[in-house]
Design a protein around this motif. Structure first.
Motif, PDB file in Angstrom:
ATOM      1  N   TYR A   1    -114.825 -75.150 -20.586  1.00 38.93           N
ATOM      2  CA  TYR A   1    -113.683 -75.839 -21.039  1.00 38.93           C
ATOM      3  C   TYR A   1    -114.000 -77.397 -21.327  1.00 38.93           C
ATOM      4  O   TYR A   1    -113.263 -77.819 -22.245  1.00 38.93           O
ATOM      5  CB  TYR A   1    -112.786 -75.614 -19.810  1.00 38.93           C
ATOM      6  CG  TYR A   1    -111.356 -76.295 -20.362  1.00 38.93           C
ATOM      7  CD1 TYR A   1    -110.723 -76.065 -21.415  1.00 38.93           C
ATOM      8  CD2 TYR A   1    -111.172 -77.388 -19.548  1.00 38.93           C
ATOM      9  CE1 TYR A   1    -109.423 -76.840 -21.806  1.00 38.93           C
ATOM     10  CE2 TYR A   1    -109.905 -78.186 -19.769  1.00 38.93           C
ATOM     11  CZ  TYR A   1    -108.789 -77.621 -20.991  1.00 38.93           C
ATOM     12  OH  TYR A   1    -107.853 -78.509 -21.268  1.00 38.93           O
ATOM     13  N   ARG A   2    -114.780 -77.994 -20.433  1.00 40.31           N
ATOM     14  CA  ARG A   2    -114.918 -79.399 -20.406  1.00 40.31           C
ATOM     15  C   ARG A   2    -116.010 -79.635 -21.814  1.00 40.31           C
ATOM     16  O   ARG A   2    -115.672 -80.709 -22.374  1.00 40.31           O
ATOM     17  CB  ARG A   2    -115.789 -80.191 -19.375  1.00 40.31           C
ATOM     18  CG  ARG A   2    -114.828 -79.899 -18.281  1.00 40.31           C
ATOM     19  CD  ARG A   2    -115.358 -80.595 -16.792  1.00 40.31           C
ATOM     20  NE  ARG A   2    -114.753 -80.210 -15.532  1.00 40.31           N
ATOM     21  CZ  ARG A   2    -113.613 -81.132 -15.245  1.00 40.31           C
ATOM     22  NH1 ARG A   2    -113.248 -82.290 -16.179  1.00 40.31           N
ATOM     23  NH2 ARG A   2    -113.005 -80.831 -14.113  1.00 40.31           N
TER      24      ARG A   2
ATOM     25  N   ASP B   1    -114.769 -73.702 -16.138  1.00 43.29           N
ATOM     26  CA  ASP B   1    -114.497 -75.076 -16.130  1.00 43.29           C
ATOM     27  C   ASP B   1    -115.606 -76.016 -16.791  1.00 43.29           C
ATOM     28  O   ASP B   1    -115.306 -76.801 -17.644  1.00 43.29           O
ATOM     29  CB  ASP B   1    -114.431 -75.573 -14.672  1.00 43.29           C
ATOM     30  CG  ASP B   1    -114.209 -77.123 -14.543  1.00 43.29           C
ATOM     31  OD1 ASP B   1    -112.961 -77.331 -14.975  1.00 43.29           O
ATOM     32  OD2 ASP B   1    -115.103 -77.633 -13.972  1.00 43.29           O
TER      33      ASP B   1
ATOM     34  N   GLN C   1    -113.883 -79.369 -24.919  1.00 42.96           N
ATOM     35  CA  GLN C   1    -112.866 -80.461 -25.260  1.00 42.96           C
ATOM     36  C   GLN C   1    -113.728 -81.575 -26.252  1.00 42.96           C
ATOM     37  O   GLN C   1    -113.120 -81.912 -27.141  1.00 42.96           O
ATOM     38  CB  GLN C   1    -112.543 -81.133 -23.750  1.00 42.96           C
ATOM     39  CG  GLN C   1    -111.441 -80.329 -23.109  1.00 42.96           C
ATOM     40  CD  GLN C   1    -111.019 -80.968 -21.927  1.00 42.96           C
ATOM     41  OE1 GLN C   1    -111.985 -81.604 -21.196  1.00 42.96           O
ATOM     42  NE2 GLN C   1    -109.876 -81.100 -21.585  1.00 42.96           N
TER      43      GLN C   1
ATOM     44  N   GLU D   1    -109.194 -72.469 -22.014  1.00 45.40           N
ATOM     45  CA  GLU D   1    -108.377 -73.193 -21.059  1.00 45.40           C
ATOM     46  C   GLU D   1    -107.747 -72.037 -20.446  1.00 45.40           C
ATOM     47  O   GLU D   1    -107.533 -72.015 -19.150  1.00 45.40           O
ATOM     48  CB  GLU D   1    -107.172 -73.993 -21.719  1.00 45.40           C
ATOM     49  CG  GLU D   1    -106.531 -74.680 -20.617  1.00 45.40           C
ATOM     50  CD  GLU D   1    -105.418 -75.666 -21.342  1.00 45.40           C
ATOM     51  OE1 GLU D   1    -104.810 -76.330 -20.504  1.00 45.40           O
ATOM     52  OE2 GLU D   1    -105.116 -75.885 -22.518  1.00 45.40           O
TER      53      GLU D   1
ATOM     54  N   ARG E   1    -110.182 -70.754 -17.845  1.00 48.69           N
ATOM     55  CA  ARG E   1    -110.390 -71.295 -16.714  1.00 48.69           C
ATOM     56  C   ARG E   1    -109.117 -71.312 -15.657  1.00 48.69           C
ATOM     57  O   ARG E   1    -109.219 -71.099 -14.587  1.00 48.69           O
ATOM     58  CB  ARG E   1    -110.324 -73.110 -17.144  1.00 48.69           C
ATOM     59  CG  ARG E   1    -110.487 -73.864 -15.954  1.00 48.69           C
ATOM     60  CD  ARG E   1    -110.351 -75.250 -16.579  1.00 48.69           C
ATOM     61  NE  ARG E   1    -110.653 -76.322 -15.351  1.00 48.69           N
ATOM     62  CZ  ARG E   1    -109.626 -76.610 -14.709  1.00 48.69           C
ATOM     63  NH1 ARG E   1    -108.580 -76.192 -14.731  1.00 48.69           N
ATOM     64  NH2 ARG E   1    -109.908 -77.559 -13.525  1.00 48.69           N
ATOM     65  N   LEU E   2    -108.076 -71.273 -16.059  1.00 50.21           N
ATOM     66  CA  LEU E   2    -106.608 -71.165 -15.241  1.00 50.21           C
ATOM     67  C   LEU E   2    -106.551 -69.581 -14.750  1.00 50.21           C
ATOM     68  O   LEU E   2    -106.363 -69.615 -13.400  1.00 50.21           O
ATOM     69  CB  LEU E   2    -105.470 -71.169 -16.220  1.00 50.21           C
ATOM     70  CG  LEU E   2    -105.050 -72.565 -16.677  1.00 50.21           C
ATOM     71  CD1 LEU E   2    -103.851 -72.546 -17.765  1.00 50.21           C
ATOM     72  CD2 LEU E   2    -104.925 -73.866 -15.650  1.00 50.21           C
TER      73      LEU E   2
ATOM     74  N   LEU F   1    -107.673 -73.048 -26.664  1.00 49.69           N
ATOM     75  CA  LEU F   1    -106.698 -72.544 -25.686  1.00 49.69           C
ATOM     76  C   LEU F   1    -107.124 -71.395 -25.133  1.00 49.69           C
ATOM     77  O   LEU F   1    -106.739 -71.264 -24.122  1.00 49.69           O
ATOM     78  CB  LEU F   1    -105.537 -72.297 -26.463  1.00 49.69           C
ATOM     79  CG  LEU F   1    -104.833 -73.231 -27.260  1.00 49.69           C
ATOM     80  CD1 LEU F   1    -103.596 -72.811 -28.123  1.00 49.69           C
ATOM     81  CD2 LEU F   1    -104.134 -74.182 -26.183  1.00 49.69           C
TER      82      LEU F   1
END
Length: 495
Positions: free
Chosen positions: A214-215, A211, A218, A235, A238-239, A232
């Motif tokens: 990922y932030r 997380d 961005q 992301e 993270r998922l 991608l």
């Protein structure tokens, strides 16, 4: 002193367990306390104690067969009917009988194991009331000594004395082995739950890291320092880690339920485990382990018992196929009269002896066939016992070899986990600095997780081997002490 301290510790542990179960709080367990709790109150331990107690009382019943037995018996009756009575001249008449009878017999009997016979001493008193004539008669046998014996027959008393002690020793060793096997199962449950707790911890850490990355990505993607493909990928990571957290929670609850059920705890108890920091560093001498396993494992007793049982069956088949003779001898005193006092004055001698013979003349080979079948079964049992002992020795050797190497494997797994954790920290720092790819970062995460799993599995294997070795040898090689004292104390308290 050791036993007292152990019982005090166990009492405090059970008391704490009960109070925590009531409020649904967290129960912290080390490996040692989990094993202690399992050996005391788990359904598996209770089942083992029940099997031992059953064998104990069967053995007590067997021993009672060789002790004197005292019996007091009476069979009163009332007879009001018309019966066919044979007269002194050989004719018969239908006569109405109106009688009341009672008797009292006190007997003492003793089985003789060496011969298979039975010696008895008894005293009897009988009363007969003729209700129509209002007369009373008495008869007594103040002292009767007798002996009965089957000649050339199967002596079950002799064979039971050879088999039942083996069976009871086997049961005691099975009970001792079962307690250590409960410890083996406790180890498996303990480390399975510890692995599930570690998986949830790793999943949460990985999700937090994914997380954060990922932030950060961005912002870097917004200024064009990373590609869309890399964005991608972060992301997706993270998922995936979020899904892993949910799966780990479910797996942890399943392991919690399984361990609670194994320990016999209430469903509301939340278990929190403390993993051992290290494992003891010692080696087990192979020759000593083989000697102790041969002395203390139930397997050798089992093979000795089934051999004796096979010999017993063969002896029974031989006895049933040949000449059979039963003798009965009784010597004593007797008297009759119309009062109790009169039947004990001037008693007369009485003697009774009988012998019955049975000799198969033509049985179409059935007796011989039964003997041959029993002999073939005994040969098969001897072959199975020999092979079983060879396999037993090989299993002990394999177990000792694996255990003596496992401590080193645990040490290597621990170092590998430390290095993998450090490599992941380096790979994450380099990725944040833009000097590493996402593939290297994912690879370091997988290596870190795999190393932690391998470390837990290596410790589980060590302690499983340790308690399996204890179950076979009934010896604590770490403390250089036998385990039989604790087992005997457990058994005595249960009785």
């Amino acid at each position: 002193m050791f036993t007292f301290h152990r019982h005090l510790y166990l009492f405090m542990l059970l008391l704490a367990t009960h109070s925590w179960a009531s409020v649904g709080d967290t129960l912290s367990l080390s490996l040692h306390s989990a094993i202690t709790l399992a050996q005391e109150q788990s359904p598996s331990a209770k089942s083992a104690r029940g099997a031992y107690l059953s064998a104990y009382w069967n053995y007590r019943y067997f021993k009672a067969n060789y002790l004197p037995s005292v019996t007091l018996s009476s069979s009163p009756y009332l007879n009001k009917e018309i019966n066919k009575i044979t007269q002194s001249d050989g004719t018969a008449q239908f006569l109405k009988q109106d009688q009341f009878g009672a008797d009292l017999t006190l007997s003492v009997s003793q089985n003789i194991a060496w011969t298979g016979g039975s010696l008895f001493v008894k005293s009897t008193l009988n009363r007969l009331d003729e209700l129509r004539g209002k007369e009373t008669f008495y008869s007594s046998s103040p002292l009767i000594v007798g002996y009965q014996q089957s000649l050339f027959g199967y002596n079950s008393l002799k064979w039971d004395r050879r088999i039942e002690p083996l069976r009871f020793r086997e049961a005691k060793k099975e009970y001792a082995e079962a307690l250590e096997l409960v410890a083996v199962s406790a180890c498996r449950h303990f480390f399975s739950l510890a692995s599930a707790q570690t998986e949830l911890e790793m999943a949460r850490q990985n999700f937090a890291s994914a997380d954060t990355l990922y932030r950060m990505a961005q912002g870097r993607y917004a200024i064009g320092t990373i590609t869309e493909n890399e964005m991608l990928q972060l992301e997706i990571n993270r998922l995936n880690e979020e899904t892993n957290v949910m799966d780990a929670r479910i797996a942890l609850e399943e392991q919690q339920q399984s361990f609670r059920s194994f320990l016999g705890l209430e469903p509301m108890v939340d278990l929190q485990l403390t993993l051992p920091d290290s494992v003891p560093q010692f080696e087990v001498p192979l020759h000593e382990a083989l000697r102790l396993a041969t002395e203390n494992s139930p397997d050798p007793e089992y093979y000795r018992r089934i051999r004796k049982e096979g010999e017993s069956v063969l002896a029974a088949r031989k006895a049933s196929a040949g000449l059979k003779a039963d003798i009965y001898l009784q010597l004593g005193l007797s008297q009759t009269g119309k009062s109790v006092a009169s039947v004990y004055r001037d008693p007369m001698n009485q003697t009774f002896a009988s012998i019955s013979l049975t000799l198969p003349v033509l049985d179409w080979g059935r007796g011989k066939g039964q003997v041959k079948v029993a002999r073939s079964q005994l040969d098969l049992i001897n072959t199975q016992a020999e092979q079983g002992m060879k396999d037993f020795d090989q299993n002990v050797q394999k177990l000792v070899m694996q255990f003596n190497m496992q401590a080193r494997k645990v040490h290597i797994a621990h170092l590998t986990a430390q290095r993998a954790e450090h490599r992941h920290s380096v790979a994450r720092r380099l990725y944040v600095m833009g000097r590493n790819s996402i593939l290297d970062l994912n690879s370091s995460i997988n290596e870190k997780n795999s190393a932690r799993r391998n470390h837990i599995y290596a410790m589980q294997t060590y302690w499983t081997l340790y308690y399996t070795l204890r179950s076979m040898t009934q010896y604590d090689f770490q403390r250089h002490a036998p385990l039989t004292a604790f087992v005997g104390d457990q058994a005595n308290r249960e009785r």
